[in-house]
Write a protein that holds these residues in place. Structure first.
Motif, PDB file in Angstrom:
ATOM      1  N   ARG A   1      -6.074  -6.171  -5.470  1.00  0.00           N
ATOM      2  CA  ARG A   1      -5.417  -5.896  -4.201  1.00  0.00           C
ATOM      3  C   ARG A   1      -6.261  -6.518  -3.097  1.00  0.00           C
ATOM      4  O   ARG A   1      -7.475  -6.362  -3.085  1.00  0.00           O
ATOM      5  CB  ARG A   1      -5.265  -4.395  -3.996  1.00  0.00           C
ATOM      6  CG  ARG A   1      -4.483  -3.728  -5.143  1.00  0.00           C
ATOM      7  CD  ARG A   1      -4.091  -2.326  -4.844  1.00  0.00           C
ATOM      8  NE  ARG A   1      -3.114  -2.241  -3.774  1.00  0.00           N
ATOM      9  CZ  ARG A   1      -1.810  -2.479  -3.910  1.00  0.00           C
ATOM     10  NH1 ARG A   1      -1.326  -2.845  -5.071  1.00  0.00           N
ATOM     11  NH2 ARG A   1      -0.990  -2.360  -2.889  1.00  0.00           N
TER      12      ARG A   1
ATOM     13  N   GLU B   1      -1.389  -7.979   0.784  1.00  0.00           N
ATOM     14  CA  GLU B   1      -0.641  -6.741   1.018  1.00  0.00           C
ATOM     15  C   GLU B   1       0.187  -6.845   2.282  1.00  0.00           C
ATOM     16  O   GLU B   1       1.359  -6.483   2.293  1.00  0.00           O
ATOM     17  CB  GLU B   1      -1.593  -5.545   1.103  1.00  0.00           C
ATOM     18  CG  GLU B   1      -0.898  -4.198   1.001  1.00  0.00           C
ATOM     19  CD  GLU B   1      -0.161  -3.755   2.258  1.00  0.00           C
ATOM     20  OE1 GLU B   1       0.877  -3.089   2.149  1.00  0.00           O
ATOM     21  OE2 GLU B   1      -0.628  -4.082   3.369  1.00  0.00           O
TER      22      GLU B   1
ATOM     23  N   ASP C   1       0.819  -1.210   0.000  1.00  0.00           N
ATOM     24  CA  ASP C   1       0.000   0.000   0.000  1.00  0.00           C
ATOM     25  C   ASP C   1       0.854   1.262   0.000  1.00  0.00           C
ATOM     26  O   ASP C   1       0.369   2.340  -0.303  1.00  0.00           O
ATOM     27  CB  ASP C   1      -0.945   0.024   1.201  1.00  0.00           C
ATOM     28  CG  ASP C   1      -2.116  -0.929   1.007  1.00  0.00           C
ATOM     29  OD1 ASP C   1      -2.345  -1.391  -0.127  1.00  0.00           O
ATOM     30  OD2 ASP C   1      -2.805  -1.221   1.992  1.00  0.00           O
TER      31      ASP C   1
END
Length: 122
Positions: free
Chosen positions: A76, A81, A32
């Motif tokens: 995503r 992540e 991110d």
């Protein structure tokens, strides 16, 4: 060849499914922080581009370069992540040689492992 021009947190199944034998996928994987940070000095800790080559049912992977790129909408997920962020902090991304479409590869062989996939050293 499939060229992804945005940062994903994981490879899409359809990208891997559509690769012919010998086909290649250029895959930017980013955290991110990959594009939003104001300092670029630690870019190698936020994103990397991998070349994935299909050989039969196997997917060989190779680090190409660090990357800071726009996020890939729809590719995503939070678990991937978090796993990527931890993996980039640990380094070792240049040792990656394989992409597996499973999360059952032993953790000690994986650079990053998230639900349904991993990038591994062998």
């Amino acid at each position: 060849m499939i060229y992804v021009n945005a940062g994903a947190t994981r490879p899409a199944d359809i990208w891997l499914d559509r690769l012919n034998n010998g086909g290649r996928l250029i895959l930017p994987l980013t955290t991110d922080l990959g594009f939003t940070s104001s300092t670029w000095s630690n870019m190698h800790l936020r994103g990397a581009v991998f070349l994935v080559t299909r050989r039969g049912e196997e997917y060989h992977a190779q680090w190409i370069s660090p990357v800071a790129i726009f996020p890939c909408e729809g590719m995503r997920d939070e678990e991937s992540e978090k796993a990527l962020a931890a993996a980039f902090e640990s380094g070792e991304h240049k040792r990656v040689t394989r992409l597996y479409r499973t999360d059952e590869v032993p953790a000690e062989r994986c650079w990053v492992r998230a639900p349904g996939w991993c990038l591994a050293y062998a």
